[in-house]
Design a protein around this motif. Sequence first.
Motif, PDB file in Angstrom:
ATOM      1  N   ALA A  45      18.732 -61.816  14.306  1.00 15.52           N
ATOM      2  CA  ALA A  45      18.494 -61.500  15.762  1.00 15.52           C
ATOM      3  C   ALA A  45      18.540 -60.188  15.857  1.00 15.52           C
ATOM      4  N   PHE A  46      19.850 -59.750  15.408  1.00 12.88           N
ATOM      5  CA  PHE A  46      20.157 -58.137  15.624  1.00 12.88           C
ATOM      6  C   PHE A  46      18.853 -57.215  14.583  1.00 12.88           C
ATOM      7  N   GLY A  47      18.951 -57.798  13.363  1.00 13.41           N
ATOM      8  CA  GLY A  47      17.935 -57.178  12.612  1.00 13.41           C
ATOM      9  C   GLY A  47      16.564 -56.906  13.553  1.00 13.41           C
ATOM     10  N   LYS A  48      15.990 -58.038  13.990  1.00 12.24           N
ATOM     11  CA  LYS A  48      15.089 -58.145  14.516  1.00 12.24           C
ATOM     12  C   LYS A  48      14.754 -56.915  15.722  1.00 12.24           C
ATOM     13  N   ASP A  49      15.698 -57.154  16.625  1.00 13.07           N
ATOM     14  CA  ASP A  49      15.937 -56.211  17.755  1.00 13.07           C
ATOM     15  C   ASP A  49      15.878 -54.714  17.568  1.00 13.07           C
ATOM     16  N   HIS A  50      16.395 -54.496  16.173  1.00 11.94           N
ATOM     17  CA  HIS A  50      16.681 -53.067  15.929  1.00 11.94           C
ATOM     18  C   HIS A  50      15.642 -52.526  14.717  1.00 11.94           C
ATOM     19  N   ARG A  51      14.759 -53.607  14.508  1.00 16.11           N
ATOM     20  CA  ARG A  51      13.487 -53.134  13.438  1.00 16.11           C
ATOM     21  C   ARG A  51      14.099 -52.838  12.104  1.00 16.11           C
ATOM     22  N   PHE A  52      14.915 -53.711  11.445  1.00 17.41           N
ATOM     23  CA  PHE A  52      15.557 -53.459  10.258  1.00 17.41           C
ATOM     24  C   PHE A  52      14.296 -53.705   9.205  1.00 17.41           C
ATOM     25  N   LYS A  53      13.186 -54.011   9.173  1.00 17.95           N
ATOM     26  CA  LYS A  53      12.102 -54.332   8.490  1.00 17.95           C
ATOM     27  C   LYS A  53      11.626 -52.920   8.165  1.00 17.95           C
ATOM     28  N   ASP A  54      11.690 -52.011   9.329  1.00 14.44           N
ATOM     29  CA  ASP A  54      11.133 -50.803   9.410  1.00 14.44           C
ATOM     30  C   ASP A  54      12.223 -49.577   8.868  1.00 14.44           C
ATOM     31  N   VAL A  55      13.128 -49.683   8.413  1.00 15.60           N
ATOM     32  CA  VAL A  55      14.393 -48.987   8.140  1.00 15.60           C
ATOM     33  C   VAL A  55      14.262 -48.720   6.616  1.00 15.60           C
ATOM     34  N   GLY A  56      14.023 -47.534   6.120  1.00 19.64           N
ATOM     35  CA  GLY A  56      13.939 -47.288   4.851  1.00 19.64           C
ATOM     36  C   GLY A  56      15.016 -46.240   4.420  1.00 19.64           C
ATOM     37  N   ASN A  57      15.662 -45.511   5.310  1.00 17.76           N
ATOM     38  CA  ASN A  57      16.478 -44.488   5.036  1.00 17.76           C
ATOM     39  C   ASN A  57      17.426 -44.492   6.141  1.00 17.76           C
ATOM     40  N   TYR A  58      18.568 -43.543   5.718  1.00 18.68           N
ATOM     41  CA  TYR A  58      19.406 -43.313   6.926  1.00 18.68           C
ATOM     42  C   TYR A  58      19.138 -42.794   8.323  1.00 18.68           C
ATOM     43  N   GLN A  59      18.231 -41.934   8.177  1.00 20.01           N
ATOM     44  CA  GLN A  59      17.636 -41.309   9.301  1.00 20.01           C
ATOM     45  C   GLN A  59      17.017 -42.411  10.157  1.00 20.01           C
ATOM     46  N   GLU A  60      16.254 -43.356   9.549  1.00 17.75           N
ATOM     47  CA  GLU A  60      15.533 -44.227  10.280  1.00 17.75           C
ATOM     48  C   GLU A  60      16.611 -45.330  11.036  1.00 17.75           C
ATOM     49  N   PHE A  61      17.477 -45.540  10.141  1.00 13.76           N
ATOM     50  CA  PHE A  61      18.720 -46.385  10.558  1.00 13.76           C
ATOM     51  C   PHE A  61      19.495 -45.939  11.762  1.00 13.76           C
ATOM     52  N   LYS A  62      19.706 -44.583  11.800  1.00 14.92           N
ATOM     53  CA  LYS A  62      20.149 -43.916  12.868  1.00 14.92           C
ATOM     54  C   LYS A  62      19.426 -44.240  14.372  1.00 14.92           C
ATOM     55  N   GLU A  63      18.147 -44.001  14.065  1.00 17.32           N
ATOM     56  CA  GLU A  63      17.174 -43.914  15.060  1.00 17.32           C
ATOM     57  C   GLU A  63      17.162 -45.441  15.648  1.00 17.32           C
ATOM     58  N   ALA A  64      17.382 -46.531  14.720  1.00 14.45           N
ATOM     59  CA  ALA A  64      17.151 -47.670  15.029  1.00 14.45           C
ATOM     60  C   ALA A  64      18.387 -48.497  15.770  1.00 14.45           C
ATOM     61  N   VAL A  65      19.692 -48.005  15.217  1.00 14.02           N
ATOM     62  CA  VAL A  65      21.078 -48.618  15.590  1.00 14.02           C
ATOM     63  C   VAL A  65      21.820 -47.587  16.330  1.00 14.02           C
ATOM     64  N   PRO A  66      22.285 -48.264  17.425  1.00 17.37           N
ATOM     65  CA  PRO A  66      23.156 -47.086  18.355  1.00 17.37           C
ATOM     66  C   PRO A  66      24.645 -47.338  17.689  1.00 17.37           C
ATOM     67  N   VAL A  67      25.575 -46.356  18.082  1.00 18.77           N
ATOM     68  CA  VAL A  67      26.934 -46.585  17.728  1.00 18.77           C
ATOM     69  C   VAL A  67      27.713 -47.005  19.062  1.00 18.77           C
ATOM     70  N   GLY A  68      28.554 -47.955  18.905  1.00 21.01           N
ATOM     71  CA  GLY A  68      29.292 -48.552  20.007  1.00 21.01           C
ATOM     72  C   GLY A  68      30.461 -49.260  19.355  1.00 21.01           C
ATOM     73  N   ASP A  69      31.169 -49.571  20.356  1.00 21.36           N
ATOM     74  CA  ASP A  69      32.559 -50.564  19.953  1.00 21.36           C
ATOM     75  C   ASP A  69      32.261 -51.745  20.137  1.00 21.36           C
ATOM     76  N   TYR A  70      33.238 -53.002  20.244  1.00 22.73           N
ATOM     77  CA  TYR A  70      33.193 -54.270  20.380  1.00 22.73           C
ATOM     78  C   TYR A  70      32.327 -54.818  21.496  1.00 22.73           C
ATOM     79  N   GLU A  71      32.463 -53.927  22.440  1.00 22.53           N
ATOM     80  CA  GLU A  71      31.742 -54.214  23.816  1.00 22.53           C
ATOM     81  C   GLU A  71      30.117 -54.502  23.469  1.00 22.53           C
TER      82      GLU A  71
END
Length: 498
Positions: A45-71
Amino acid sequence: MGIRSILSKPFAKYIINQQNQWAANPIPTQEKILANITQKAAHTAFGKDHRFKDVGNYQEFKEAVPVGDYEALRAYVDRVKTGEPDVLWPGLPAYFAKTSGTTSGTKYIPITKDSIPNHINSARNALLNYVYHSGNSQFLDGNLIFLSGSPIMTQTNGIHTGRLSGIVNHHVPGYLRSNQMPSYETNCIEDWEAKVDQIVQETYQENMTLISGIPPWVQMYFDRLTAKTGKAIKDLFPNFSLFVYGGVNFEPYKAKLFESIGKTIDSVETYPASEGFIAHQDTLDQEGLLLLLNSGIFFEFIPTDEYFDEQPTRLSIGEVKTGVNYALILNSNAGLWGYSIGDTVKFVSTSPYRLVVTGRIKHFISAFGEHVIGQEVEKAIKAAVLEQPETEITELTVAPQVTPDTGLPRHQWFVEFGQLPKDFERFANTIDQNLRKLNVYYDDLIVGNILQRLEIVPLRKDAFIQYMKSQGKLGGQNKVPRLSNDRKIADQLIRLKL
């Protein structure tokens, strides 16, 4: 020598050879980890919500996944807690490590089948590094004790749930089971004081060779051993040769712990957390802990002075520099993504990557804009102890006093001494002067008569034990925060002053 100690040496050589290979290739190693975990989680579910299938490098990962804590991950974790599979990681986690947070209440940290080796093998490898570099393996033939939480599990919709140390206890390698202490029944005792008393009873006549745990709770164990027998630890356990610790800086506890032992022994530092085993000591004489770049975790780093910015800089391992404080971010095969663990670290080497833990991103004092961190506090008090080496520190914490009855505002240092310094005034002055050298903002506030010199509040014996007991956090993996930006802890401790 026994079979364990004999076989450990070639095994240690094999592990260190593997370690040297990935440590010499840090960037490709981390790139491979990122590719593996995003590909494996692409259909969650998280991977689909954050387009993991389109992530090919670290820059794309940063654009897809925000930083946050447990909340930030709580909504996903809550779905996992209902028994829903394929949310953060394929399937369901093998365990939830249940831990109490300072801001999020009880946290349920997933541990998956894929992430278990990170916890187990990393602890093993810390010992094998020591065996390889020291040549000492005989401690493996004696009795080993791991002061930890209860291994009793509860169920959260079919997912085994418990403390990290209890979970790890279920995965102690078979070759160490026969000489592991305490007994399973004793380890299951929930009341920490009753548990320590029973551990003392089970171990005081045994051949203990390795003792592991968080320093203040190991000190409690040593105190009760000596109270029962009247002997120093070295006389009770003449073959005790290795102390393994993690979770806190050893320096404030070192003098008193070694005095209790009656001699100096070797020690190995580790950096475990419920979210992952992050680093361990890999040499006998180099500063810092080796960051475990090949253990299922892709690491990110945010400069601490940008952490609370709307768009902070996010760095991968190849972009960090020595001497800079970073907030540590994890992405792992436990299903943690953009996860701010809350710790701050500083690299002391980039070949290989070794770091020291400098504090907590939310544990600092900045009531007046000074932003004093844990590492500065510990360096300042270390300097004072070196100047008056008879001084023994049992535990300490620091808080601001914004509205004192008299005089200017100040920092209050609540210290439980094993042995008081001979010159108390000089001791306080040395701490203050060193803190001013370490933190220019604190120095400016003193010079500008905004703050007065820090105040040391000596506490009576076992004050911190009483405080932790009152909070239901005595023993196990629980730690007293080194710094607070409020008076919640201070107002409890002030009642326990000498």
